[in-house]
Design a protein around this motif. Structure first.
Motif, PDB file in Angstrom:
ATOM      1  N   MET A   1      32.788 -15.571  29.211  1.00  0.00           N
ATOM      2  CA  MET A   1      33.649 -14.729  30.034  1.00  0.00           C
ATOM      3  C   MET A   1      33.767 -13.365  29.372  1.00  0.00           C
ATOM      4  N   THR A   2      33.796 -12.315  30.173  1.00  0.00           N
ATOM      5  CA  THR A   2      34.045 -10.984  29.625  1.00  0.00           C
ATOM      6  C   THR A   2      35.548 -10.785  29.438  1.00  0.00           C
ATOM      7  N   ALA A   3      35.901  -9.767  28.672  1.00  0.00           N
ATOM      8  CA  ALA A   3      37.315  -9.455  28.490  1.00  0.00           C
ATOM      9  C   ALA A   3      37.987  -9.206  29.835  1.00  0.00           C
ATOM     10  N   GLY A   4      37.298  -8.478  30.716  1.00  0.00           N
ATOM     11  CA  GLY A   4      37.859  -8.174  32.026  1.00  0.00           C
ATOM     12  C   GLY A   4      38.080  -9.406  32.878  1.00  0.00           C
ATOM     13  N   GLU A   5      37.193 -10.380  32.753  1.00  0.00           N
ATOM     14  CA  GLU A   5      37.368 -11.625  33.504  1.00  0.00           C
ATOM     15  C   GLU A   5      38.552 -12.425  32.961  1.00  0.00           C
ATOM     16  N   MET A   6      38.797 -12.319  31.673  1.00  0.00           N
ATOM     17  CA  MET A   6      39.992 -12.940  31.106  1.00  0.00           C
ATOM     18  C   MET A   6      41.247 -12.225  31.598  1.00  0.00           C
ATOM     19  N   VAL A   7      41.174 -10.889  31.658  1.00  0.00           N
ATOM     20  CA  VAL A   7      42.303 -10.111  32.185  1.00  0.00           C
ATOM     21  C   VAL A   7      42.605 -10.536  33.619  1.00  0.00           C
ATOM     22  N   GLU A   8      41.568 -10.702  34.423  1.00  0.00           N
ATOM     23  CA  GLU A   8      41.778 -11.115  35.816  1.00  0.00           C
ATOM     24  C   GLU A   8      42.524 -12.441  35.896  1.00  0.00           C
ATOM     25  N   GLN A   9      42.165 -13.378  35.031  1.00  0.00           N
ATOM     26  CA  GLN A   9      42.865 -14.668  35.019  1.00  0.00           C
ATOM     27  C   GLN A   9      44.361 -14.466  34.810  1.00  0.00           C
ATOM     28  N   LEU A  10      44.692 -13.632  33.846  1.00  0.00           N
ATOM     29  CA  LEU A  10      46.096 -13.376  33.539  1.00  0.00           C
ATOM     30  C   LEU A  10      46.813 -12.706  34.709  1.00  0.00           C
ATOM     31  N   LEU A  11      46.129 -11.773  35.365  1.00  0.00           N
ATOM     32  CA  LEU A  11      46.766 -11.009  36.437  1.00  0.00           C
ATOM     33  C   LEU A  11      47.076 -11.864  37.668  1.00  0.00           C
ATOM     34  N   TYR A  12      46.316 -12.927  37.905  1.00  0.00           N
ATOM     35  CA  TYR A  12      46.666 -13.819  39.017  1.00  0.00           C
ATOM     36  C   TYR A  12      48.069 -14.383  38.804  1.00  0.00           C
ATOM     37  N   SER A  13      48.359 -14.790  37.564  1.00  0.00           N
ATOM     38  CA  SER A  13      49.689 -15.327  37.272  1.00  0.00           C
ATOM     39  C   SER A  13      50.749 -14.239  37.317  1.00  0.00           C
ATOM     40  N   GLN A  14      50.435 -13.056  36.762  1.00  0.00           N
ATOM     41  CA  GLN A  14      51.426 -11.989  36.741  1.00  0.00           C
ATOM     42  C   GLN A  14      51.774 -11.526  38.147  1.00  0.00           C
ATOM     43  N   ARG A  15      50.805 -11.441  39.021  1.00  0.00           N
ATOM     44  CA  ARG A  15      51.108 -11.026  40.398  1.00  0.00           C
ATOM     45  C   ARG A  15      51.969 -12.068  41.110  1.00  0.00           C
ATOM     46  N   LEU A  16      51.745 -13.326  40.811  1.00  0.00           N
ATOM     47  CA  LEU A  16      52.608 -14.359  41.380  1.00  0.00           C
ATOM     48  C   LEU A  16      54.035 -14.209  40.858  1.00  0.00           C
ATOM     49  N   LEU A  17      54.169 -13.938  39.561  1.00  0.00           N
ATOM     50  CA  LEU A  17      55.497 -13.751  38.962  1.00  0.00           C
ATOM     51  C   LEU A  17      56.175 -12.482  39.473  1.00  0.00           C
ATOM     52  N   ASP A  18      55.378 -11.487  39.856  1.00  0.00           N
ATOM     53  CA  ASP A  18      55.955 -10.246  40.405  1.00  0.00           C
ATOM     54  C   ASP A  18      56.822 -10.528  41.631  1.00  0.00           C
ATOM     55  N   GLU A  19      56.511 -11.586  42.352  1.00  0.00           N
ATOM     56  CA  GLU A  19      57.258 -11.910  43.565  1.00  0.00           C
ATOM     57  C   GLU A  19      58.710 -12.279  43.258  1.00  0.00           C
ATOM     58  N   THR A  20      58.960 -12.709  42.024  1.00  0.00           N
ATOM     59  CA  THR A  20      60.330 -13.080  41.629  1.00  0.00           C
ATOM     60  C   THR A  20      60.822 -12.212  40.462  1.00  0.00           C
ATOM     61  N   ASN A  21      60.173 -11.058  40.279  1.00  0.00           N
ATOM     62  CA  ASN A  21      60.554 -10.106  39.223  1.00  0.00           C
ATOM     63  C   ASN A  21      60.549 -10.738  37.836  1.00  0.00           C
TER      64      ASN A  21
END
Length: 346
Positions: A129-149
Protein backbone atom coordinates in the motif's frame (compact mmCIF):
# COMPACT_ATOMS: atom_id res chain seq x y z
CA UNK A 1 -1.97 11.71 -12.25
CA UNK A 2 -0.55 12.49 -8.83
CA UNK A 3 -2.27 11.06 -5.78
CA UNK A 4 -2.34 14.09 -3.49
CA UNK A 5 -2.71 12.01 -0.32
CA UNK A 6 0.71 10.55 -1.15
CA UNK A 7 2.38 13.92 -0.53
CA UNK A 8 3.72 15.35 2.69
CA UNK A 9 2.98 19.07 3.04
CA UNK A 10 6.54 19.96 1.98
CA UNK A 11 6.16 17.75 -1.10
CA UNK A 12 2.84 19.39 -1.94
CA UNK A 13 4.55 22.80 -1.73
CA UNK A 14 7.26 21.61 -4.13
CA UNK A 15 4.75 20.04 -6.54
CA UNK A 16 2.72 23.25 -6.80
CA UNK A 17 5.85 25.38 -7.00
CA UNK A 18 6.79 23.48 -10.17
CA UNK A 19 3.49 24.80 -11.55
CA UNK A 20 4.29 28.38 -10.63
CA UNK A 21 2.11 28.49 -7.51
CA UNK A 22 3.20 30.18 -4.26
CA UNK A 23 3.67 28.17 -1.07
CA UNK A 24 0.50 29.43 0.53
CA UNK A 25 -1.56 27.77 -2.19
CA UNK A 26 -0.20 24.40 -1.07
CA UNK A 27 -1.11 25.21 2.53
CA UNK A 28 -4.62 26.09 1.43
CA UNK A 29 -4.87 22.83 -0.53
CA UNK A 30 -3.50 20.84 2.41
CA UNK A 31 -6.19 22.37 4.62
CA UNK A 32 -8.93 21.41 2.18
CA UNK A 33 -7.64 17.85 2.02
CA UNK A 34 -7.21 17.21 5.74
CA UNK A 35 -9.05 19.81 7.81
CA UNK A 36 -12.17 20.20 5.67
CA UNK A 37 -11.70 16.79 4.08
CA UNK A 38 -13.31 17.62 0.75
CA UNK A 39 -12.71 15.40 -2.26
CA UNK A 40 -13.92 17.67 -5.07
CA UNK A 41 -11.58 20.39 -6.31
CA UNK A 42 -14.62 22.50 -7.20
CA UNK A 43 -15.33 22.87 -3.47
CA UNK A 44 -11.91 24.41 -2.82
CA UNK A 45 -13.29 27.89 -3.35
CA UNK A 46 -10.27 29.93 -2.22
CA UNK A 47 -8.12 28.37 -4.94
CA UNK A 48 -8.05 30.09 -8.35
CA UNK A 49 -10.29 28.48 -10.94
CA UNK A 50 -7.30 27.83 -13.20
CA UNK A 51 -5.51 25.91 -10.43
CA UNK A 52 -8.64 23.91 -9.66
CA UNK A 53 -8.90 22.94 -13.33
CA UNK A 54 -5.23 21.87 -13.35
CA UNK A 55 -5.76 19.83 -10.19
CA UNK A 56 -8.72 18.13 -11.83
CA UNK A 57 -6.55 16.88 -14.69
CA UNK A 58 -3.25 16.33 -12.84
CA UNK A 59 -4.23 15.39 -9.29
CA UNK A 60 -6.31 12.78 -7.52
CA UNK A 61 -7.89 12.58 -4.09
CA UNK A 62 -9.90 9.40 -3.51
CA UNK A 63 -8.65 6.46 -5.57
CA UNK A 64 -10.72 3.80 -3.78
CA UNK A 65 -14.35 2.99 -3.11
CA UNK A 66 -16.03 1.32 -0.15
CA UNK A 67 -17.55 -1.92 -1.43
CA UNK A 68 -18.74 -3.08 1.98
CA UNK A 69 -19.38 -1.43 5.32
CA UNK A 70 -20.35 -3.40 8.40
CA UNK A 71 -21.36 -1.99 11.79
CA UNK A 72 -21.22 -4.07 14.94
CA UNK A 73 -24.48 -4.25 16.87
CA UNK A 74 -22.43 -5.09 19.95
CA UNK A 75 -20.05 -2.15 20.27
CA UNK A 76 -20.44 0.12 17.23
CA UNK A 77 -17.19 -1.00 15.57
CA UNK A 78 -17.25 -0.16 11.85
CA UNK A 79 -15.38 -2.19 9.26
CA UNK A 80 -14.80 -0.95 5.72
CA UNK A 81 -13.75 -3.10 2.79
CA UNK A 82 -12.13 -0.80 0.25
CA UNK A 83 -11.37 -1.54 -3.40
CA UNK A 84 -8.84 0.16 -5.65
CA UNK A 85 -8.79 0.50 -9.44
CA UNK A 86 -6.56 -2.58 -9.80
CA UNK A 87 -9.34 -4.58 -8.08
CA UNK A 88 -7.40 -5.24 -4.88
CA UNK A 89 -9.27 -4.92 -1.60
CA UNK A 90 -8.16 -4.12 1.95
CA UNK A 91 -9.89 -3.63 5.26
CA UNK A 92 -9.82 -0.80 7.75
CA UNK A 93 -11.60 -0.75 11.09
CA UNK A 94 -12.96 2.08 13.23
CA UNK A 95 -13.13 1.13 16.91
CA UNK A 96 -14.97 3.22 19.47
CA UNK A 97 -13.50 3.21 22.97
CA UNK A 98 -14.29 5.09 26.17
CA UNK A 99 -11.03 6.98 25.68
CA UNK A 100 -11.56 7.88 22.01
CA UNK A 101 -11.83 6.56 18.47
CA UNK A 102 -9.12 4.32 17.06
CA UNK A 103 -8.56 3.28 13.44
CA UNK A 104 -6.75 0.12 12.35
CA UNK A 105 -4.97 0.60 9.02
CA UNK A 106 -3.67 -2.02 6.57
CA UNK A 107 -0.18 -1.49 5.14
CA UNK A 108 -0.17 -4.24 2.51
CA UNK A 109 -2.69 -6.02 0.34
CA UNK A 110 -2.55 -9.43 1.96
CA UNK A 111 0.56 -10.57 3.81
CA UNK A 112 3.50 -12.88 3.16
CA UNK A 113 4.46 -13.57 6.78
CA UNK A 114 2.49 -16.81 6.99
CA UNK A 115 1.35 -16.62 10.62
CA UNK A 116 -0.89 -19.64 11.10
CA UNK A 117 -3.58 -17.89 13.16
CA UNK A 118 -4.17 -14.95 10.78
CA UNK A 119 -6.58 -14.67 7.86
CA UNK A 120 -4.57 -11.88 6.19
CA UNK A 121 -1.89 -14.27 5.00
CA UNK A 122 -4.16 -16.89 3.41
CA UNK A 123 -3.75 -15.55 -0.14
CA UNK A 124 -0.20 -14.29 0.28
CA UNK A 125 0.82 -10.71 -0.39
CA UNK A 126 -0.41 -9.06 -3.57
CA UNK A 127 1.23 -5.63 -3.30
CA UNK A 128 2.31 -2.83 -1.00
CA UNK A 129 0.00 0.00 0.00
CA UNK A 130 1.20 3.53 -0.66
CA UNK A 131 1.15 6.17 2.05
CA UNK A 132 -1.76 7.84 0.26
CA UNK A 133 -3.75 4.62 0.21
CA UNK A 134 -3.21 4.32 3.95
CA UNK A 135 -4.38 7.92 4.35
CA UNK A 136 -7.53 7.08 2.39
CA UNK A 137 -8.30 4.24 4.79
CA UNK A 138 -8.10 6.63 7.72
CA UNK A 139 -10.22 9.28 6.02
CA UNK A 140 -13.16 6.89 5.51
CA UNK A 141 -13.40 6.63 9.30
CA UNK A 142 -12.80 10.33 9.90
CA UNK A 143 -15.53 11.37 7.47
CA UNK A 144 -17.94 9.03 9.22
CA UNK A 145 -16.97 10.58 12.57
CA UNK A 146 -17.45 14.07 11.09
CA UNK A 147 -21.18 13.34 11.04
CA UNK A 148 -21.19 13.39 14.85
CA UNK A 149 -18.42 15.99 15.32
CA UNK A 150 -15.92 13.40 16.53
CA UNK A 151 -12.36 12.73 15.47
CA UNK A 152 -9.88 9.91 15.15
CA UNK A 153 -7.78 10.04 18.31
CA UNK A 154 -5.39 7.14 17.68
CA UNK A 155 -4.14 4.96 14.84
CA UNK A 156 -2.81 1.41 14.87
CA UNK A 157 -0.93 -0.09 11.93
CA UNK A 158 -2.23 -3.55 12.75
CA UNK A 159 -4.37 -4.34 9.73
CA UNK A 160 -3.36 -6.62 6.89
CA UNK A 161 0.35 -6.76 6.13
CA UNK A 162 3.66 -6.27 7.90
CA UNK A 163 4.39 -2.53 8.34
CA UNK A 164 8.14 -3.09 8.72
CA UNK A 165 8.09 -4.71 5.26
CA UNK A 166 6.70 -1.42 3.91
CA UNK A 167 8.65 0.84 6.25
CA UNK A 168 9.18 3.96 4.12
CA UNK A 169 5.53 4.25 3.09
CA UNK A 170 4.33 3.55 6.63
CA UNK A 171 6.54 6.34 8.01
CA UNK A 172 5.43 8.70 5.26
CA UNK A 173 1.82 7.95 6.19
CA UNK A 174 2.63 8.82 9.81
CA UNK A 175 4.26 12.11 8.75
CA UNK A 176 1.17 13.08 6.75
CA UNK A 177 -1.41 12.34 9.45
CA UNK A 178 0.81 13.86 12.16
CA UNK A 179 1.14 17.24 10.44
CA UNK A 180 -0.27 19.96 12.78
CA UNK A 181 -1.94 21.78 9.88
CA UNK A 182 -3.70 18.60 8.80
CA UNK A 183 -5.19 15.76 10.82
CA UNK A 184 -2.76 16.49 13.68
CA UNK A 185 -2.72 12.96 15.13
CA UNK A 186 0.16 12.89 17.61
CA UNK A 187 2.85 10.26 17.10
CA UNK A 188 2.39 9.13 20.70
CA UNK A 189 -1.11 8.10 19.65
CA UNK A 190 0.17 5.93 16.78
CA UNK A 191 1.15 2.26 17.16
CA UNK A 192 3.08 0.18 14.65
CA UNK A 193 2.88 -3.59 14.92
CA UNK A 194 5.44 -6.11 13.69
CA UNK A 195 5.72 -9.88 13.68
CA UNK A 196 9.33 -9.42 14.75
CA UNK A 197 11.21 -7.96 11.78
CA UNK A 198 14.45 -7.21 13.58
CA UNK A 199 15.92 -4.75 11.03
CA UNK A 200 12.72 -2.69 11.16
CA UNK A 201 12.75 -2.56 14.97
CA UNK A 202 16.35 -1.34 14.96
CA UNK A 203 15.60 1.22 12.26
CA UNK A 204 12.61 2.50 14.20
CA UNK A 205 14.76 2.85 17.32
CA UNK A 206 17.39 4.80 15.39
CA UNK A 207 14.75 7.06 13.82
CA UNK A 208 13.73 8.22 17.28
CA UNK A 209 10.03 8.53 16.55
CA UNK A 210 7.86 8.63 19.70
CA UNK A 211 5.38 6.09 18.34
CA UNK A 212 4.44 2.90 20.17
CA UNK A 213 6.00 -0.40 19.09
CA UNK A 214 3.89 -3.55 19.34
CA UNK A 215 5.61 -6.90 18.78
CA UNK A 216 3.54 -9.97 17.94
CA UNK A 217 5.12 -12.65 20.12
CA UNK A 218 2.53 -15.45 20.57
CA UNK A 219 5.05 -17.97 21.92
CA UNK A 220 8.03 -17.85 24.27
CA UNK A 221 10.22 -20.58 22.80
CA UNK A 222 11.63 -20.95 19.30
CA UNK A 223 10.12 -24.34 18.49
CA UNK A 224 6.55 -23.27 19.19
CA UNK A 225 6.96 -19.78 17.75
CA UNK A 226 8.48 -21.09 14.50
CA UNK A 227 5.53 -23.46 14.08
CA UNK A 228 3.12 -20.52 14.43
CA UNK A 229 5.19 -17.73 12.85
CA UNK A 230 7.65 -18.63 10.05
CA UNK A 231 9.44 -15.29 10.55
CA UNK A 232 10.93 -16.77 13.71
CA UNK A 233 13.21 -18.94 11.58
CA UNK A 234 14.85 -15.79 10.19
CA UNK A 235 14.71 -13.82 13.43
CA UNK A 236 14.61 -16.26 16.36
CA UNK A 237 13.77 -15.10 19.85
CA UNK A 238 17.37 -14.36 20.88
CA UNK A 239 17.77 -11.91 17.99
CA UNK A 240 14.29 -10.48 18.53
CA UNK A 241 14.87 -9.90 22.25
CA UNK A 242 18.23 -8.24 21.49
CA UNK A 243 16.44 -5.87 19.11
CA UNK A 244 13.75 -5.17 21.72
CA UNK A 245 16.39 -4.36 24.33
CA UNK A 246 18.08 -2.04 21.86
CA UNK A 247 14.77 -0.32 21.15
CA UNK A 248 14.02 0.23 24.84
CA UNK A 249 17.53 1.50 25.59
CA UNK A 250 17.59 3.80 22.58
CA UNK A 251 14.10 5.29 22.97
CA UNK A 252 13.29 4.95 26.66
CA UNK A 253 9.87 3.60 25.64
CA UNK A 254 8.27 0.34 26.64
CA UNK A 255 7.15 -2.31 24.16
CA UNK A 256 3.70 -3.83 23.86
CA UNK A 257 3.90 -7.59 23.30
CA UNK A 258 0.88 -9.10 21.54
CA UNK A 259 0.11 -12.69 22.58
CA UNK A 260 -2.75 -14.55 20.86
CA UNK A 261 -3.98 -17.36 23.08
CA UNK A 262 -4.70 -20.56 21.13
CA UNK A 263 -6.50 -23.38 22.90
CA UNK A 264 -4.16 -26.22 23.87
CA UNK A 265 -1.17 -24.68 22.08
CA UNK A 266 0.31 -21.73 23.98
CA UNK A 267 -2.13 -21.06 26.80
CA UNK A 268 -0.97 -23.17 29.77
CA UNK A 269 0.36 -21.75 33.02
CA UNK A 270 3.78 -23.12 32.05
CA UNK A 271 3.53 -21.03 28.87
CA UNK A 272 2.75 -18.00 31.01
CA UNK A 273 5.80 -18.62 33.18
CA UNK A 274 8.01 -19.07 30.11
CA UNK A 275 6.69 -15.79 28.69
CA UNK A 276 7.31 -13.94 31.95
CA UNK A 277 10.90 -15.21 32.06
CA UNK A 278 11.54 -14.20 28.44
CA UNK A 279 10.56 -10.54 28.91
CA UNK A 280 11.41 -10.15 32.60
CA UNK A 281 14.01 -7.42 32.12
CA UNK A 282 12.20 -5.46 29.39
CA UNK A 283 9.98 -2.41 30.03
CA UNK A 284 6.88 -3.90 28.49
CA UNK A 285 3.20 -4.66 28.56
CA UNK A 286 1.56 -7.90 27.42
CA UNK A 287 -1.70 -7.70 25.50
CA UNK A 288 -3.46 -11.07 25.62
CA UNK A 289 -5.69 -11.73 22.61
CA UNK A 290 -8.27 -14.53 22.51
CA UNK A 291 -7.64 -16.03 19.07
CA UNK A 292 -10.28 -15.38 16.42
CA UNK A 293 -11.82 -18.37 14.71
CA UNK A 294 -10.69 -18.60 11.08
CA UNK A 295 -12.51 -21.32 9.06
CA UNK A 296 -9.33 -22.25 7.16
CA UNK A 297 -7.45 -22.91 10.44
CA UNK A 298 -8.16 -25.53 13.10
CA UNK A 299 -7.32 -23.36 16.10
CA UNK A 300 -9.76 -23.19 18.99
CA UNK A 301 -10.35 -20.41 21.47
CA UNK A 302 -8.97 -20.68 24.97
CA UNK A 303 -11.78 -20.85 27.57
CA UNK A 304 -12.42 -17.59 29.42
CA UNK A 305 -11.44 -19.08 32.78
CA UNK A 306 -8.09 -20.18 31.38
CA UNK A 307 -7.46 -16.76 29.82
CA UNK A 308 -8.07 -15.18 33.23
CA UNK A 309 -5.74 -17.69 34.89
CA UNK A 310 -3.01 -17.03 32.30
CA UNK A 311 -3.27 -13.28 32.88
CA UNK A 312 -3.27 -13.73 36.67
CA UNK A 313 -0.12 -15.86 36.50
CA UNK A 314 1.68 -13.21 34.45
CA UNK A 315 0.69 -10.53 36.95
CA UNK A 316 1.81 -12.70 39.85
CA UNK A 317 5.23 -12.86 38.18
CA UNK A 318 5.39 -9.09 37.85
CA UNK A 319 4.29 -8.75 34.22
CA UNK A 320 1.95 -5.90 33.27
CA UNK A 321 -0.74 -7.82 31.38
CA UNK A 322 -4.23 -7.06 30.11
CA UNK A 323 -6.79 -9.01 28.10
CA UNK A 324 -7.76 -7.24 24.91
CA UNK A 325 -11.39 -6.29 24.71
CA UNK A 326 -12.85 -7.93 21.63
CA UNK A 327 -14.16 -5.40 19.12
CA UNK A 328 -16.61 -6.12 16.31
CA UNK A 329 -16.84 -9.83 17.06
CA UNK A 330 -20.07 -10.06 15.05
CA UNK A 331 -18.70 -8.43 11.84
CA UNK A 332 -15.57 -10.42 10.96
CA UNK A 333 -13.41 -7.69 12.47
CA UNK A 334 -10.22 -9.76 12.64
CA UNK A 335 -7.60 -8.77 10.07
CA UNK A 336 -8.24 -10.33 6.67
CA UNK A 337 -11.51 -12.07 7.50
CA UNK A 338 -13.87 -9.72 5.67
CA UNK A 339 -11.58 -9.59 2.63
CA UNK A 340 -11.34 -13.38 2.54
CA UNK A 341 -15.11 -13.77 2.91
CA UNK A 342 -15.76 -11.21 0.16
CA UNK A 343 -13.29 -12.92 -2.18
CA UNK A 344 -15.02 -16.24 -1.54
CA UNK A 345 -18.34 -14.77 -2.65
CA UNK A 346 -17.04 -13.40 -5.96
Amino acid sequence: MRHLYDLRKSELVAWLKERGEPSYRALQLFGWLYQKRVQSFDEMTNLPKKLRQELETEGQTATSEAVLRQVSKIDGTVKFLLRWSDAVTVETVLMRHDYGNSVCVSTQVGCKMGCTFCASTLGGMIRQMTAGEMVEQLLYSQRLLDETNERVSSVVLMGSGEPMDNYDEAMKFIDIINDPSGLNIGQRHITISTVGMVPGIIRLADDGRPITLAVSLHAANDQLRSSMMPVNKAYPLAKLMDACHYYCQKTGRRISFEYALVGGKNDSLDDARELAALIADLPSHVNLIPVNYVPERNYTRTPVEQIDAFAAELRRLGVNATIRREMGHDISAACGQLRAEHAGRL
